[in-house]
Every structure is written in structure tokens, then in C-alpha cells.
Enzyme design. Structure first.
Site, PDB file in Angstrom:
ATOM      1  N   ASN A 177       5.486 -26.190  15.282  1.00  0.00           N
ATOM      2  CA  ASN A 177       6.110 -27.396  15.835  1.00  0.00           C
ATOM      3  C   ASN A 177       6.800 -27.144  17.178  1.00  0.00           C
ATOM      4  OD1 ASN A 177       8.305 -25.974  14.924  1.00  0.00           O
ATOM      5  ND2 ASN A 177       8.794 -27.360  13.236  1.00  0.00           N
ATOM      6  N   ARG A 201      19.621 -24.764  17.431  1.00  0.00           N
ATOM      7  CA  ARG A 201      20.397 -24.784  16.194  1.00  0.00           C
ATOM      8  C   ARG A 201      21.821 -25.220  16.520  1.00  0.00           C
ATOM      9  NH1 ARG A 201      16.309 -25.153  13.995  1.00  0.00           N
ATOM     10  NH2 ARG A 201      15.391 -23.793  12.415  1.00  0.00           N
ATOM     11  N   GLN A 223      23.621 -28.869   7.676  1.00  0.00           N
ATOM     12  CA  GLN A 223      22.713 -30.000   7.520  1.00  0.00           C
ATOM     13  C   GLN A 223      22.487 -30.274   6.047  1.00  0.00           C
ATOM     14  OE1 GLN A 223      20.247 -29.523  11.722  1.00  0.00           O
ATOM     15  NE2 GLN A 223      19.136 -29.382   9.825  1.00  0.00           N
ATOM     16  N   HIS A 257      17.925 -33.995  12.385  1.00  0.00           N
ATOM     17  CA  HIS A 257      16.968 -32.910  12.674  1.00  0.00           C
ATOM     18  C   HIS A 257      15.552 -33.382  12.321  1.00  0.00           C
ATOM     19  CE1 HIS A 257      16.264 -28.263  12.372  1.00  0.00           C
ATOM     20  NE2 HIS A 257      15.403 -28.875  13.169  1.00  0.00           N
TER      21      HIS A 257
HETATM   22  P1  NDP Z   1      10.135 -18.238  20.080  1.00  0.00           P
HETATM   23  O1  NDP Z   1      10.312 -17.065  19.187  1.00  0.00           O
HETATM   24  O2  NDP Z   1       8.822 -18.459  20.715  1.00  0.00           O
HETATM   25  O3  NDP Z   1      11.210 -18.196  21.249  1.00  0.00           O
HETATM   26  C1  NDP Z   1      12.486 -17.764  21.062  1.00  0.00           C
HETATM   27  C2  NDP Z   1      12.957 -17.208  22.380  1.00  0.00           C
HETATM   28  O4  NDP Z   1      14.351 -16.985  22.266  1.00  0.00           O
HETATM   29  C3  NDP Z   1      12.304 -15.894  22.743  1.00  0.00           C
HETATM   30  O5  NDP Z   1      11.800 -16.007  24.050  1.00  0.00           O
HETATM   31  C4  NDP Z   1      13.460 -14.928  22.677  1.00  0.00           C
HETATM   32  O6  NDP Z   1      13.432 -14.024  23.719  1.00  0.00           O
HETATM   33  C5  NDP Z   1      14.636 -15.803  22.974  1.00  0.00           C
HETATM   34  N1  NDP Z   1      15.900 -15.209  22.553  1.00  0.00           N
HETATM   35  C6  NDP Z   1      16.221 -14.575  21.420  1.00  0.00           C
HETATM   36  N2  NDP Z   1      17.494 -14.186  21.454  1.00  0.00           N
HETATM   37  C7  NDP Z   1      17.988 -14.572  22.627  1.00  0.00           C
HETATM   38  C8  NDP Z   1      19.243 -14.442  23.237  1.00  0.00           C
HETATM   39  N3  NDP Z   1      20.241 -13.783  22.644  1.00  0.00           N
HETATM   40  N4  NDP Z   1      19.415 -14.971  24.453  1.00  0.00           N
HETATM   41  C9  NDP Z   1      18.396 -15.617  25.077  1.00  0.00           C
HETATM   42  N5  NDP Z   1      17.167 -15.738  24.552  1.00  0.00           N
HETATM   43  C10 NDP Z   1      16.981 -15.237  23.343  1.00  0.00           C
HETATM   44  O7  NDP Z   1      10.560 -19.501  19.202  1.00  0.00           O
HETATM   45  P2  NDP Z   1      10.357 -21.042  19.509  1.00  0.00           P
HETATM   46  O8  NDP Z   1      10.473 -21.253  20.972  1.00  0.00           O
HETATM   47  O9  NDP Z   1       9.170 -21.562  18.810  1.00  0.00           O
HETATM   48  O10 NDP Z   1      11.641 -21.614  18.761  1.00  0.00           O
HETATM   49  C11 NDP Z   1      12.944 -21.300  19.202  1.00  0.00           C
HETATM   50  C12 NDP Z   1      13.980 -21.841  18.249  1.00  0.00           C
HETATM   51  O11 NDP Z   1      13.945 -23.258  18.269  1.00  0.00           O
HETATM   52  C13 NDP Z   1      13.747 -21.482  16.771  1.00  0.00           C
HETATM   53  O12 NDP Z   1      14.253 -20.217  16.462  1.00  0.00           O
HETATM   54  C14 NDP Z   1      14.499 -22.576  16.071  1.00  0.00           C
HETATM   55  O13 NDP Z   1      15.853 -22.218  15.912  1.00  0.00           O
HETATM   56  C15 NDP Z   1      14.396 -23.752  17.027  1.00  0.00           C
HETATM   57  N6  NDP Z   1      13.450 -24.756  16.529  1.00  0.00           N
HETATM   58  C16 NDP Z   1      13.913 -26.033  16.324  1.00  0.00           C
HETATM   59  C17 NDP Z   1      13.089 -26.991  15.796  1.00  0.00           C
HETATM   60  C18 NDP Z   1      13.560 -28.400  15.615  1.00  0.00           C
HETATM   61  O14 NDP Z   1      12.939 -29.164  14.855  1.00  0.00           O
HETATM   62  N7  NDP Z   1      14.629 -28.816  16.254  1.00  0.00           N
HETATM   63  C19 NDP Z   1      11.708 -26.689  15.422  1.00  0.00           C
HETATM   64  C20 NDP Z   1      11.290 -25.359  15.792  1.00  0.00           C
HETATM   65  C21 NDP Z   1      12.161 -24.431  16.283  1.00  0.00           C
HETATM   66  P3  NDP Z   1      12.683 -12.644  23.685  1.00  0.00           P
HETATM   67  O15 NDP Z   1      11.734 -12.690  22.551  1.00  0.00           O
HETATM   68  O16 NDP Z   1      12.085 -12.599  25.037  1.00  0.00           O
HETATM   69  O17 NDP Z   1      13.752 -11.645  23.475  1.00  0.00           O
END
Ligand code: NDP
Length: 399
Positions: free
Chosen positions: A147, A285, A314, A333
């Protein structure tokens, strides 16, 4: 025979749908980076059906019954007398969606000696105490990418809603009004603004790509830098810290997972570094933002608007200040649970369960915790620890 405990949100108020607004949904075979969409042997649902609510049961009823397993589906997830607690003691697999999370705290994991897997029908497994999962040999998996693009669309929608003052203007119409000045006194164009994402993973990068045609200046902070070709294509400015980025942009979107490093990242101090009149959109989140700091910044006018769809806990208690703070554009959400997304994550859950019961490896890109360690996508994006503290407050929604 295994017991699978599946926590889903309740059915629509007026009952499970008999028909839908559209007859079909587009067929998507691959995600933008080439990852294939879930590919189970079969599914027992029609794409586009409501699968995330109790009656939809993620389309799993027939599949698990045919295999002789017991499936319990409930939306009653919070508090010691919940149906979830009653079934936890002998559950082998817990399935839950972030939209209606079954918080798996260390205490609950301790009360679930048979638990082998916590499976997230969606993305983001912060509702599980990952440290406790590691310590107790519980595998945690999620349906990576299912998603991400859905959320990116929601981000763009909410940014435009805030900047253009859509929600109060819509309300004018519904309330029988026609005061143009009231509609436009807070309405701007996004064109020319500076927009920055905290994290440029699947959602963050997609949001940047969707925003590019609006002729905005794009910024990002991430621990790992994107390839130079992508930076050039989108004309991105990379920042070495969140602080350096928030100082110069007009709109911030948060797209990192919640883990100990990101909890409360947007507190009073961080928000104070943002430009006066900034907009903040958080679909990652709720706990990444300090609840009261956000409400204060909207009250004072330091933030011009806040939107997103994620809260903590939630469901959000009735008295959660984000329900009533000024100039917000919050939804429950829902961004990652469009009917389109449900089709993908229900198929993904089926794929993971097939692997589990057939003794096949679960895709590495779905794993968060495995063999007592952060694994797969989890090892890349999460840090060890627990962010479920305070989740028992979710029981307040019922009272
Ligand atoms: P990804 O794993 O593709 O992306 C997460 C990114 O966050 C990575 O690029 C990672 O960086 C980065 N990251 C991790 N820790 C840190 C930090 N401390 N500071 C800055 N960047 C950081 O996941 P998605 O993009 O698919 O999803 C991201 C989040 O969105 C999910 O974890 C979830 O919480 C939320 N989400 C919400 C939804 C909703 O319905 N509202 C649905 C789906 C997701 P790197 O790997 O380069 O270290």
C-alpha cells in the site's frame, strides 16, 4: 491444527456491502522497483471487495478451513476482557492491520506461549514489541509495498487540501454558505513551495515523484542517499539531518517507520525549527509526532496545518486533541486500506500463510523479525526495541 487469530476492523455501520462503487480495479503486476505483487497459489475473493473488515476476513476463511486450521476473526482487541485476549493463549499466528492494530506488547507475547508469527496485513509492524518478538522467537512479517503507493496518493491529497484550504471550503457548500473570503483567506498555491520528506523509502520516493509535476522544490532526509540519477531526475536536495531540512521547507511529509529512533521526532524543539506557517503531513505513525506539541503549534499558528491518518493509540480516544485542534485535515487511519490496497495485502497474507504451512521461506522483503533478529526489510528500516508503550489507552475508545 493451528489457531490463527485475526484482528480486523469492524464492518460498515450499515452492514457488509452488497455492491461496490466500481465494478473492477486496475490490475497491477509489479511495483515501481520491479518487486512482484503478492503471488499466492490462489485467492478466494474478488479483487475490489472489502476484505479488511471482519466479514471480509482477508478472504482467508475457506483456505484455512480446507487446511483444517481454526480461524478466529474479531475486532474486539483492547483491554483484558477482549476477545483477542481470550484467544491469545493458544494462538499460533496473529494477523492484524495497522489501521486497527492488535497491540502485541511484551506482556501479551508472554501470555502467548504458542505464538510463532505476527503477520501485519499492511506495512509497519510497530504495534508489535519487536524486542519481545526477538526474545521469544516470534517471526514478524509484513506485506512490503502493498500500500506504499496508496499512501503516497493520500499524502498529495492532504497536502493540497491543507494548502488550498479545501476542507473548510467544502464545509461552506454543505452548510449552505458562499463566503469566498472565508474560503480563500487561508488558501495558497503549492507551486513554487519547498516540500521535504523525512525518509525517501517506498512511500517517500513515490510522494516525491507524484509531487514533481506541481513545480515545487523537492527535498529529502534519509539515512541512505538515493542514487545520483534519481536525485538529478527529481532535482532533489538531500539534507544530512531532519533539522537542516525542516528549516528551509514549507511542507514536511513524514515517511519513516516508527521505531525507537523516530518516536517523538517531531517534538516542540523540532517543530520550533520549522518555518512559521509550515504544513506537516504525517501518514507514517502517530507516535513520530508529540501529540500535544502538534496541537500547541496549531493553536499558536506556528504550524499552518497538520494532516495525516495515523494516531496513537488507535482507535483514537474521543478526547484525542487531534480531533479538535484548529486547521487540521486528519482522517482515520485509512490511506493504506483502499479497496485496491486490500486486494494486494490480502493476497500477500495468503502468500505468507502458504509459505508458512508448506515450510517454504517467506520472501526476505516481507520479513521484519526472524530467528531472533531483525531480518529482511526489518533489518534495513527498523531499530531494535519497543514502541508499544501506552497502547493500552486504545481501550478508552470503547468507554
Ligand atoms: P520503506 O521501508 O520503503 O521506507 C522506510 C524509509 O524510512 C527507509 O527509506 C528508511 O531509510 C527510512 N528510515 C528508517 N529510519 C529512519 C530514520 N531514523 N530517519 C529517517 N529515515 C528513516 O517503507 P514504506 O515507505 O513503504 O513505509 C514507511 C512507513 O509508512 C511504514 O513503516 C509505516 O509506518 C507507514 N505506512 C503507513 C501506512 C498508512 O496507511 N498510513 C501504510 C503503509 C505504511 P533507510 O532504509 O534508507 O535507512
Amino acid at each position: 491444527m493451528a489457531k490463527i487469530l485475526c484482528v480486523l476492523y469492524g464492518d460498515p455501520k450499515n452492514g457488509y456491502p452488497k455492491s461496490y462503487a466500481r465494478n473492477s480495479i486496475p490490475v497491477i503486476e509489479k511495483y515501481p522497483d520491479g518487486q512482484t505483487v503478492p503471488n499466492p497459489h490462489a485467492v478466494d475473493f474478488q479483487p475490489g471487495e472489502l476484505l479488511g473488515s471482519v466479514t471480509g476476513a482477508l478472504g482467508l476463511r475457506k483456505f484455512l478451513k480446507d487446511l483444517g486450521h481454526e480461524l478466529v476473526v474479531t475486532s474486539d482487541k483492547d483491554g483484558p476482557n477482549s476477545e483477542f485476549e481470550q484467544h491469545l493463549a493458544d494462538a499460533e499466528i496473529v494477523i492484524s492491520q495497522p489501521f486497527w492494530p492488535a497491540y502485541l506488547t511484551a506482556e501479551r507475547i508472554a501470555r502467548a506461549p504458542k505464538l510463532k508469527m505476527a503477520l501485519t496485513a499492511g506495512i509497519g509492524s510497530d504495534h508489535v514489541d519487536l524486542q519481545a518478538a526477538m526474545d521469544n522467537g516470534v517471526t514478524v512479517a509484513e506485506i512490503t509495498y502493498c500500500n506504499s503507493n496508496s499512501v503516497a496518493e493520500h499524502i498529495v491529497m492532504q497536502m493540497l487540501s491543507l494548502v488550498r484550504n479545501y476542507i473548510p471550503s467544502y464545509k461552506q457548500v454543505v452548510d449552505g454558505g458562499w463566503n469566498i473570503a472565508d474560503c480563500v483567506a487561508r488558501s495558497y498555491d503549492i507551486e513554487g513551495m519547498h516540500v521535504g520528506t523525512v525518509a525517501a523509502g517506498r512511500i517517500g520516493l513515490r510522494a516525491l515523484k507524484l509531487l514533481k509535476p506541481f513545480d515545487v522544490h523537492l527535498h529529502y532526509f534519509d539515512r541512505h542517499r538515493l542514487p545520483a540519477s534519481v536525485e538529478q531526475e527529481l532535482n532533489l536536495t538531500w539534507h544530512a539531518s531532519v533539522e537542516s531540512m525542516v528549516k528551509v521547507v514549507d511542507i514536511v511529509t513524514i515517511n519513516c517507520p516508527l521505531h525507537p529512533e523516530t518516536e517523538n521526532l517531531f517534538n516542540d524543539a523540532m517543530i520550533a525549527k520549522m518555518k512559521r506557517g509550515s504544513y506537516l503531513v504525517n501518514t507514517a505513525r502517530g507516535k513520530i509526532c508529540d501529540r500535544d506539541a502538534v496541537a500547541r503549534a496549531l493553536q499558536s499558528g506556528h504550524l499552518a496545518g497538520y494532516a495525516g491518518d495515523v494516531w496513537f493509540p488507535q482507535p483514537a480516544p474521543q478526547d484525542h486533541p487531534w480531533r479538535t485542534m484548529p486547521n487540521h485535515g486528519m482522517t482515520p487511519h485509512m490511506s493504506g486500506s483502499s479497496l485496491s490496497a486490500q486486494t494486494r495485502y490480502a493476497a500477500g497474507v495468503r502468500e505468507v500463510l502458504e509459505c508458512y504451512f508448506e515450510g517454504r521461506a517467506i520472501r526476505d522483503e516481507y520479513l521484519v523479525v526472524h530467528n531472533g533478529q531483525l531480518a529482511g526489510v526489518g533489518a534495513h528500516s527498523y531499530s531494535k526495541g519497543n514502541v508499544t508503550g501506552g497502547s493500552e489507552e486504545a481501550a478508552k475508545f470503547k468507554r
